[in-house]
Scaffold this motif. Structure first.
Motif, PDB file in Angstrom:
ATOM      1  N   ILE A  79       0.898  -1.167   0.091  1.00 48.94           N
ATOM      2  CA  ILE A  79       0.045   0.171   0.060  1.00 48.94           C
ATOM      3  C   ILE A  79       1.011   1.138   0.075  1.00 48.94           C
ATOM      4  O   ILE A  79       1.796   1.255   0.839  1.00 48.94           O
ATOM      5  CB  ILE A  79      -0.769   0.124   1.248  1.00 48.94           C
ATOM      6  N   VAL A  80       0.592   2.123  -0.994  1.00 44.00           N
ATOM      7  CA  VAL A  80       1.554   3.418  -1.132  1.00 44.00           C
ATOM      8  C   VAL A  80       0.844   4.610  -0.525  1.00 44.00           C
ATOM      9  O   VAL A  80      -0.371   4.700  -0.768  1.00 44.00           O
ATOM     10  CB  VAL A  80       1.847   3.519  -2.638  1.00 44.00           C
ATOM     11  N   GLY A  81       1.866   5.529   0.132  1.00 44.16           N
ATOM     12  CA  GLY A  81       1.028   6.593   0.685  1.00 44.16           C
ATOM     13  C   GLY A  81       1.376   7.892  -0.429  1.00 44.16           C
ATOM     14  O   GLY A  81       2.758   7.562  -0.946  1.00 44.16           O
ATOM     15  N   LYS A  82       0.606   8.608  -0.628  1.00 41.67           N
ATOM     16  CA  LYS A  82       0.967   9.835  -1.583  1.00 41.67           C
ATOM     17  C   LYS A  82       0.777  11.101  -1.022  1.00 41.67           C
ATOM     18  O   LYS A  82       0.022  11.170   0.000  1.00 41.67           O
ATOM     19  CB  LYS A  82       0.396   9.406  -2.827  1.00 41.67           C
ATOM     20  N   PRO A  83       1.559  12.064  -1.135  1.00 41.98           N
ATOM     21  CA  PRO A  83       1.446  13.363  -0.771  1.00 41.98           C
ATOM     22  C   PRO A  83      -0.118  13.925  -0.788  1.00 41.98           C
ATOM     23  O   PRO A  83      -1.037  13.425  -1.874  1.00 41.98           O
ATOM     24  CB  PRO A  83       1.989  14.363  -1.513  1.00 41.98           C
ATOM     25  N   LYS A  84      -0.735  14.633   0.195  1.00 38.93           N
ATOM     26  CA  LYS A  84      -2.116  15.103   0.209  1.00 38.93           C
ATOM     27  C   LYS A  84      -2.369  16.009  -1.001  1.00 38.93           C
ATOM     28  O   LYS A  84      -1.436  16.844  -1.149  1.00 38.93           O
ATOM     29  CB  LYS A  84      -2.456  15.517   1.285  1.00 38.93           C
ATOM     30  N   ALA A  85      -3.175  15.817  -1.547  1.00 42.75           N
ATOM     31  CA  ALA A  85      -3.947  16.612  -2.984  1.00 42.75           C
ATOM     32  C   ALA A  85      -3.830  18.149  -2.414  1.00 42.75           C
ATOM     33  O   ALA A  85      -4.555  18.503  -1.278  1.00 42.75           O
ATOM     34  CB  ALA A  85      -4.878  16.168  -3.578  1.00 42.75           C
ATOM     35  N   LYS A  86      -3.196  19.088  -3.347  1.00 40.18           N
ATOM     36  CA  LYS A  86      -3.357  20.524  -2.631  1.00 40.18           C
ATOM     37  C   LYS A  86      -4.860  21.137  -3.112  1.00 40.18           C
ATOM     38  O   LYS A  86      -5.418  20.901  -4.010  1.00 40.18           O
ATOM     39  CB  LYS A  86      -2.399  21.242  -3.459  1.00 40.18           C
ATOM     40  N   GLU A  87      -5.264  21.834  -2.051  1.00 33.60           N
ATOM     41  CA  GLU A  87      -6.652  22.294  -1.929  1.00 33.60           C
ATOM     42  C   GLU A  87      -6.655  23.770  -2.766  1.00 33.60           C
ATOM     43  O   GLU A  87      -5.928  24.553  -2.753  1.00 33.60           O
ATOM     44  CB  GLU A  87      -7.306  22.450  -0.682  1.00 33.60           C
TER      45      GLU A  87
END
Length: 200
Positions: free
Chosen positions: A192-200
């Protein structure tokens, strides 16, 4: 008297002619013999040359045949090794499925002290350790990936989740471990890969 001399002269001339013819005949014979010897020598030289060429040709064919035999021997040995490797690879790959199940069983009892103290759990741990020793002895190494960067050549992403304060994609959970066999990929790790949170 003169006739006699003439006759004697003729006789002398005849004798000279005969002598000359005899000398010429001997010379001719000698020349013929010499020519015959030269011809025989030439024939022998030709025969020697032919035999030398045949010998060189046969030697070349022999060397080529020996090289071909050596190539066949090496090819057969390599194919045998490759066949054994493939058979080992298939067997080890099948065993990894058992490893996964043992690891899931161990993980299930990690948070329960009663299970951890049971003989059953200790038996599972012992079998798991024997499995690890066996695969290590056969050239299998685990691919360390938890917390590392995602590499599609080594990892198979089951899903991706957003993680706060994450700068780049990284592995946050390993569902099934990946393995290498003698530095060759045996099985990709399911992660399972963690990715940066999408910019709002």
């Amino acid at each position: 008297m003169e006739e006699s001399k003439m006759e004697n002269g003729k006789e002398i001339n005849n004798e000279n002619i005969e002598n000359n013819e005899s000398i010429e005949t001997e010379e001719n014979l000698e020349n013929k013999e010499s020519d015959n010897e030269d011809n025989k020598e030439n024939e022998l030289n030709k025969k020697i040359e032919e035999l030398e060429n045949q010998n060189a040709d046969l030697k070349d064919k022999y060397m080529r045949a020996m090289a071909e035999m050596e190539n066949i021997r090496k090819r057969a040995a390599k194919e045998k090794i490759d066949t054994i490797k493939r058979a080992n690879k298939d067997l080890l790959l099948s065993l990894l499925n058992f490893m996964d199940n043992f690891e899931r069983a161990i993980k299930a009892g990690e948070n329960n002290s009663d299970i951890q103290n049971s003989e059953y759990y200790k038996g599972i741990e012992l079998i798991h350790k024997q499995f690890i020793d066996f695969i290590h002895d056969n050239g299998v190494e685990e691919i360390e990936c938890l917390g590392g960067e995602f590499d599609p050549n080594l990892h198979e992403a089951l899903t991706m989740v957003e993680i706060p304060d994450c700068e780049h994609e990284k592995i946050v959970e390993v569902y099934a471990k990946g393995y290498k066999l003698n530095d060759e990929l045996l099985r990709t790790a399911k992660v399972i890969v963690g990715k940066p949170k999408a910019k709002e």
